[in-house]
Design a protein around this motif. Structure first.
Motif, PDB file in Angstrom:
ATOM      1  N   VAL A  29       0.826  -1.210   0.000  1.00 54.89           N
ATOM      2  CA  VAL A  29       0.000   0.000   0.000  1.00 54.89           C
ATOM      3  C   VAL A  29       0.859   1.259   0.000  1.00 54.89           C
ATOM      4  O   VAL A  29       0.723   2.122  -0.870  1.00 54.89           O
ATOM      5  CB  VAL A  29      -0.945   0.008   1.223  1.00 54.89           C
ATOM      6  CG1 VAL A  29      -1.801   1.277   1.217  1.00 54.89           C
ATOM      7  CG2 VAL A  29      -1.827  -1.225   1.226  1.00 54.89           C
ATOM      8  N   LEU A  30       1.756   1.367   0.980  1.00 56.61           N
ATOM      9  CA  LEU A  30       2.479   2.619   1.202  1.00 56.61           C
ATOM     10  C   LEU A  30       3.377   3.023   0.026  1.00 56.61           C
ATOM     11  O   LEU A  30       3.346   4.180  -0.396  1.00 56.61           O
ATOM     12  CB  LEU A  30       3.296   2.510   2.495  1.00 56.61           C
ATOM     13  CG  LEU A  30       3.757   3.821   3.136  1.00 56.61           C
ATOM     14  CD1 LEU A  30       2.603   4.776   3.335  1.00 56.61           C
ATOM     15  CD2 LEU A  30       4.413   3.540   4.478  1.00 56.61           C
ATOM     16  N   PRO A  31       4.179   2.125  -0.556  1.00 56.10           N
ATOM     17  CA  PRO A  31       5.088   2.569  -1.630  1.00 56.10           C
ATOM     18  C   PRO A  31       4.413   2.780  -2.981  1.00 56.10           C
ATOM     19  O   PRO A  31       5.026   3.352  -3.880  1.00 56.10           O
ATOM     20  CB  PRO A  31       6.113   1.417  -1.722  1.00 56.10           C
ATOM     21  CG  PRO A  31       5.842   0.518  -0.568  1.00 56.10           C
ATOM     22  CD  PRO A  31       4.424   0.715  -0.209  1.00 56.10           C
ATOM     23  N   HIS A  32       3.167   2.314  -3.165  1.00 54.66           N
ATOM     24  CA  HIS A  32       2.590   2.292  -4.511  1.00 54.66           C
ATOM     25  C   HIS A  32       1.251   3.013  -4.624  1.00 54.66           C
ATOM     26  O   HIS A  32       0.602   2.929  -5.670  1.00 54.66           O
ATOM     27  CB  HIS A  32       2.403   0.839  -4.970  1.00 54.66           C
ATOM     28  CG  HIS A  32       3.642   0.012  -4.941  1.00 54.66           C
ATOM     29  ND1 HIS A  32       4.644   0.127  -5.883  1.00 54.66           N
ATOM     30  CD2 HIS A  32       4.065  -0.924  -4.044  1.00 54.66           C
ATOM     31  CE1 HIS A  32       5.625  -0.725  -5.597  1.00 54.66           C
ATOM     32  NE2 HIS A  32       5.303  -1.377  -4.485  1.00 54.66           N
ATOM     33  N   SER A  33       0.824   3.723  -3.592  1.00 56.07           N
ATOM     34  CA  SER A  33      -0.518   4.325  -3.597  1.00 56.07           C
ATOM     35  C   SER A  33      -0.450   5.831  -3.399  1.00 56.07           C
ATOM     36  O   SER A  33       0.561   6.371  -2.930  1.00 56.07           O
ATOM     37  CB  SER A  33      -1.388   3.701  -2.502  1.00 56.07           C
ATOM     38  OG  SER A  33      -1.389   2.297  -2.583  1.00 56.07           O
ATOM     39  N   SER A  34      -1.553   6.502  -3.735  1.00 54.04           N
ATOM     40  CA  SER A  34      -1.655   7.942  -3.529  1.00 54.04           C
ATOM     41  C   SER A  34      -1.816   8.234  -2.045  1.00 54.04           C
ATOM     42  O   SER A  34      -2.119   7.348  -1.240  1.00 54.04           O
ATOM     43  CB  SER A  34      -2.849   8.492  -4.297  1.00 54.04           C
ATOM     44  OG  SER A  34      -4.063   7.992  -3.744  1.00 54.04           O
ATOM     45  N   LEU A  60     -11.698   6.054  -3.042  1.00 56.60           N
ATOM     46  CA  LEU A  60     -12.405   4.788  -2.852  1.00 56.60           C
ATOM     47  C   LEU A  60     -12.237   3.881  -4.064  1.00 56.60           C
ATOM     48  O   LEU A  60     -12.022   2.675  -3.928  1.00 56.60           O
ATOM     49  CB  LEU A  60     -13.886   5.057  -2.594  1.00 56.60           C
ATOM     50  CG  LEU A  60     -14.264   5.579  -1.196  1.00 56.60           C
ATOM     51  CD1 LEU A  60     -15.711   6.034  -1.179  1.00 56.60           C
ATOM     52  CD2 LEU A  60     -14.026   4.503  -0.149  1.00 56.60           C
ATOM     53  N   GLN A  61     -12.326   4.473  -5.258  1.00 51.97           N
ATOM     54  CA  GLN A  61     -12.176   3.681  -6.474  1.00 51.97           C
ATOM     55  C   GLN A  61     -10.772   3.087  -6.569  1.00 51.97           C
ATOM     56  O   GLN A  61     -10.599   1.915  -6.946  1.00 51.97           O
ATOM     57  CB  GLN A  61     -12.472   4.551  -7.708  1.00 51.97           C
ATOM     58  CG  GLN A  61     -12.488   3.779  -9.024  1.00 51.97           C
ATOM     59  CD  GLN A  61     -13.571   2.710  -9.057  1.00 51.97           C
ATOM     60  OE1 GLN A  61     -14.633   2.885  -8.465  1.00 51.97           O
ATOM     61  NE2 GLN A  61     -13.306   1.610  -9.729  1.00 51.97           N
ATOM     62  N   GLU A  62      -9.760   3.876  -6.216  1.00 47.66           N
ATOM     63  CA  GLU A  62      -8.392   3.368  -6.238  1.00 47.66           C
ATOM     64  C   GLU A  62      -8.215   2.207  -5.260  1.00 47.66           C
ATOM     65  O   GLU A  62      -7.610   1.173  -5.598  1.00 47.66           O
ATOM     66  CB  GLU A  62      -7.398   4.480  -5.885  1.00 47.66           C
ATOM     67  CG  GLU A  62      -5.940   4.022  -5.856  1.00 47.66           C
ATOM     68  CD  GLU A  62      -4.983   5.112  -5.409  1.00 47.66           C
ATOM     69  OE1 GLU A  62      -3.779   4.828  -5.236  1.00 47.66           O
ATOM     70  OE2 GLU A  62      -5.445   6.268  -5.222  1.00 47.66           O
ATOM     71  N   ALA A  63      -8.731   2.358  -4.054  1.00 46.99           N
ATOM     72  CA  ALA A  63      -8.599   1.295  -3.053  1.00 46.99           C
ATOM     73  C   ALA A  63      -9.346   0.031  -3.473  1.00 46.99           C
ATOM     74  O   ALA A  63      -8.878  -1.089  -3.217  1.00 46.99           O
ATOM     75  CB  ALA A  63      -9.102   1.790  -1.701  1.00 46.99           C
ATOM     76  N   LEU A  64     -10.500   0.200  -4.134  1.00 46.85           N
ATOM     77  CA  LEU A  64     -11.251  -0.961  -4.619  1.00 46.85           C
ATOM     78  C   LEU A  64     -10.507  -1.662  -5.748  1.00 46.85           C
ATOM     79  O   LEU A  64     -10.409  -2.899  -5.785  1.00 46.85           O
ATOM     80  CB  LEU A  64     -12.640  -0.527  -5.079  1.00 46.85           C
ATOM     81  CG  LEU A  64     -13.628  -0.090  -3.969  1.00 46.85           C
ATOM     82  CD1 LEU A  64     -14.843   0.603  -4.581  1.00 46.85           C
ATOM     83  CD2 LEU A  64     -14.073  -1.302  -3.153  1.00 46.85           C
ATOM     84  N   GLU A  65      -9.968  -0.890  -6.697  1.00 50.73           N
ATOM     85  CA  GLU A  65      -9.255  -1.475  -7.827  1.00 50.73           C
ATOM     86  C   GLU A  65      -7.984  -2.195  -7.388  1.00 50.73           C
ATOM     87  O   GLU A  65      -7.631  -3.235  -7.959  1.00 50.73           O
ATOM     88  CB  GLU A  65      -8.909  -0.382  -8.842  1.00 50.73           C
ATOM     89  CG  GLU A  65     -10.123   0.179  -9.569  1.00 50.73           C
ATOM     90  CD  GLU A  65      -9.762   1.318 -10.509  1.00 50.73           C
ATOM     91  OE1 GLU A  65      -8.574   1.746 -10.495  1.00 50.73           O
ATOM     92  OE2 GLU A  65     -10.644   1.783 -11.251  1.00 50.73           O
ATOM     93  N   ARG A  66      -7.318  -1.671  -6.390  1.00 49.96           N
ATOM     94  CA  ARG A  66      -6.083  -2.301  -5.904  1.00 49.96           C
ATOM     95  C   ARG A  66      -6.365  -3.437  -4.925  1.00 49.96           C
ATOM     96  O   ARG A  66      -5.438  -4.052  -4.409  1.00 49.96           O
ATOM     97  CB  ARG A  66      -5.190  -1.253  -5.246  1.00 49.96           C
ATOM     98  CG  ARG A  66      -4.637  -0.216  -6.214  1.00 49.96           C
ATOM     99  CD  ARG A  66      -3.800   0.821  -5.477  1.00 49.96           C
ATOM    100  NE  ARG A  66      -3.248   1.802  -6.380  1.00 49.96           N
ATOM    101  CZ  ARG A  66      -2.065   1.687  -6.979  1.00 49.96           C
ATOM    102  NH1 ARG A  66      -1.320   0.619  -6.765  1.00 49.96           N
ATOM    103  NH2 ARG A  66      -1.631   2.627  -7.788  1.00 49.96           N
ATOM    104  N   LYS A  67      -7.654  -3.680  -4.649  1.00 50.09           N
ATOM    105  CA  LYS A  67      -8.092  -4.784  -3.785  1.00 50.09           C
ATOM    106  C   LYS A  67      -7.635  -4.607  -2.342  1.00 50.09           C
ATOM    107  O   LYS A  67      -7.357  -5.576  -1.642  1.00 50.09           O
ATOM    108  CB  LYS A  67      -7.614  -6.137  -4.347  1.00 50.09           C
ATOM    109  CG  LYS A  67      -8.212  -6.435  -5.713  1.00 50.09           C
ATOM    110  CD  LYS A  67      -7.738  -7.783  -6.239  1.00 50.09           C
ATOM    111  CE  LYS A  67      -8.481  -8.118  -7.530  1.00 50.09           C
ATOM    112  NZ  LYS A  67      -8.302  -7.123  -8.588  1.00 50.09           N
TER     113      LYS A  67
END
Length: 631
Positions: free
Chosen positions: A36-41, A92-99
């Motif tokens: 999560v931390l190195p690859h997310s907004s 929310l969409q980003e978190a859903l897409e990244r599972k």
């Protein structure tokens, strides 16, 4: 261009360091730091950390989460998770897409004949796929407690168990993630992740330091952004510089990079009430540790010992003289030897003052460790003033938490609350409502409608705030204006009138205020319970050891069965399909580990009664936990 750090806390409000991670921690999935931390907004990081903190940071006495599914509005995420309302949907969409999460109930807009409702989401757990740190293979947070990994050792391969979660201080989620830009969150998170390792007695703080190059690799940031982040983290107080870098222009033979590590809260120097009393001095007790500290400075001159006979005389050494004051030798400069102020050792005085500050903090309710930390980090004058001013402050819950913040931030002396009449209170509420609704919360409007003041006064009475201080009424007006504006959005049908806002959203606002009070009370109780359990964990461990010995004598057959079960488990860990390393195996075969295994065996079999911590605390502990009593 505005800097990414411009909205961060001022260095004047320095972070005191991360507390002991064995108390006030969240059992965090390792993949939060590797995936999560190195690859997310930043918004996605804040959303996932908010959910992890809510789900895994709050558990009941059986260790089960108090809430597994989170239902929240966009306003909730904007206030609690620090996510801008305009990007909540994208996050929310980003978190859903990244599972990272899954939706268990989709949100619904307000339509004809159908009321709107908020969406419900939960963390996505994966119990079927193998563990992975690759974002492309990630299917949810790894659910089992551990996984096995093949490692090369001694010319061959061995399979070792790896923990899938790690205890992370709550301060990382509550302070760093909420306040800082993404580069700082990643940098501090990487250092914190590697600074907590398995050791004797479980997880421990490890003296790990990383260079800019290493942190740049771990955080997926450029060296420039990593350097900016680490500089800011040092200014605020999250990170310490361990060693300065060196550039060697002689072919770089002696060059070395600067290294950094997590700042942990430091234990203060020993204070007088924690040292044995050895003699009386001018009517005050002198502590052994204080006298030794002063004597050690006087016994050595430039690193060489001064002989005993010489210490008893006033001797001039390297241009300075040693003088006895109240039976203690002090080294003085000849220029100041005749001044009356040279008659007392400033270091000894400061130790006495720190001791008095610690004692005052303990008397008001702080535990010894917290009192020593506060007294060492802040001057005794600040501590005594803030204790004196606490009675003048408006405290609704958790007075010790408020006092701690006042000491850490050195709050000014509170003014006497200014009471206002009911009609005036309604007018002030209405003025600040319109100001906040129009986006100027500090510039109240003066043109009110005829019934605004009276309606606002009735609403304040319903809230129980009709006689509240002026500042409280102003704040309630601002918050209600912002609340109504957020609920109406930018729709053309939104009515910017106080009367309409009270009819449409008054009940929801009152419910929100009640929820905040309940949440504050629940958090205060949880923190008090955690502090109490940490303070008496060693005593409970003594009780468990005594219970084991009693069982060995009183019920030998049951204890023999336990030993057989425990030895079989140790044998499986040593020679089974999933083998632990010798070092890890040795840690699991200590006396403390055996005592805990005995407790677990008794709880599961039910053949012998052994009290868990809270049962023991209620029945056996003279200083048992009491609601509303500072621990």
């Amino acid at each position: 261009m505005q800097s990414a750090f411009s909205q961060s806390p001022s260095p004047a409000l320095a972070f005191p360091g991360f507390p002991d991670f064995r108390a006030n921690v969240t059992y965090t999935p390792v993949q939060f730091f590797t995936v999560v931390l190195p690859h997310s907004s930043r918004g996605c990081v804040r959303l996932v950390s908010y959910m992890i903190r809510r789900v895994l940071g709050w558990v009941d006495e059986e260790g089960n989460p108090t809430e597994e599914r989170l239902v929240f509005t966009h306003s909730d995420l904007a206030s609690a998770a620090g996510i801008s309302r305009r990007v909540v949907s994208e996050v929310l969409q980003e978190a859903l897409e990244r599972k990272f999460i899954r939706c268990v109930r989709p949100p619904r807009s307000d339509t004809l004949g159908q009321a709107s409702r908020s969406g419900a989401y939960e963390l996505l757990w994966d119990s079927t796929h193998p563990y992975t740190d690759r974002p492309t293979e990630f299917r949810g947070f790894y659910f089992p407690e551990a996984w096995t990994e093949v490692e090369a050792e001694g010319g061959g391969d061995v399979r070792r168990a790896k923990a899938s979660r790690k205890n992370i201080p709550n301060a990382f989620f509550d302070v760093v993630v909420l306040r800082e830009p993404l580069s700082v969150i990643r940098t501090v998170g990487a250092l914190l992740f590697y600074s907590i390792q398995w050791g004797k007695g479980g997880e421990r703080k490890a003296p790990v330091s990383k260079s800019i190059t290493e942190l740049s690799t771990l955080t997926k940031l450029s060296r420039h952004h990593t350097h900016e982040a680490i500089t800011h983290a040092m200014e605020v107080g999250y990170v310490d510089l361990i060693s300065e870098g060196l550039v060697d222009f002689n072919a770089g033979l002696a060059s070395r990079p600067a290294t950094y590590s997590i700042r942990w809260q430091r234990d203060p120097v020993r204070t007088s009430e924690h040292l044995p009393v050895v003699e009386a001095l001018d009517g005050e007790a002198v502590q052994k540790g204080e006298r030794d500290i002063v004597d050690d400075r006087c016994k050595k001159v430039n690193g060489e010992a001064v002989q005993k006979g010489e210490r008893d005389r006033c001797k001039k050494v390297n241009g300075k003289r040693c003088k006895k004051v109240n039976g203690i030798i002090l080294k003085q400069d000849p220029k100041t030897i005749d001044h009356k102020t040279a008659a007392a050792d400033s270091t000894s005085v400061s130790v006495h003052q720190a001791a008095a500050a610690v004692l005052s903090l303990e008397r008001i309710g702080f535990d010894s460790k917290t009192a020593r930390v506060l007294a060492s980090a802040h001057s005794p004058d600040v501590v005594s003033q803030q204790i004196e001013w606490l009675a003048k402050r408006t405290v609704t819950s958790n007075p010790l938490g408020l006092l701690r913040r006042a000491i850490e931030e050195n709050w000014p002396e509170p003014k006497a609350p200014e009471k206002i009449q009911e009609s005036a209170a309604g007018r002030v509420f209405a003025e600040y409502f319109y100001a906040a609704y129009q986006g100027t919360p500090d510039q109240p409007a003066t043109n009110l409608f005829r019934n605004d003041a009276s309606e606002a006064a009735r609403f304040l009475a319903a809230l129980g705030a009709q006689e509240a201080p002026l500042e409280t009424v102003m704040d309630l007006g601002r918050r209600f204006g912002q609340f109504v504006r957020a609920e109406q959005g930018r729709e053309a049908k939104g009515k910017p009138y106080l009367s309409a806002g009270l009819v449409q959203f008054g009940s929801a606002f009152r419910k929100k205020l009640r929820s905040e009070v309940q949440t504050s009370d629940r958090m205060a109780r949880q923190n008090a319970q955690e502090a109490h359990q940490a303070a008496f964990a060693e005593r409970h461990m003594v009780y468990l050891a005594e219970a084991e010995k009693h069982c060995q004598e009183a019920n030998r057959a049951f204890y023999t069965a336990f030993l057989g079960d425990w030895q079989r488990r140790c044998e499986q860990m040593a020679h089974g399909p999933v083998r632990l390393s010798p070092g890890t195996l040795a840690k699991l075969q200590t006396e403390a580990a055996r005592v805990h295994a005995f407790f677990d065996y008794c709880r599961k079999s039910g053949g012998y009664e052994v009290l868990d911590f809270w049962q023991w605390d209620a029945r056996e502990n003279p200083s048992r936990f009491q609601e509303g009593v500072p621990q």
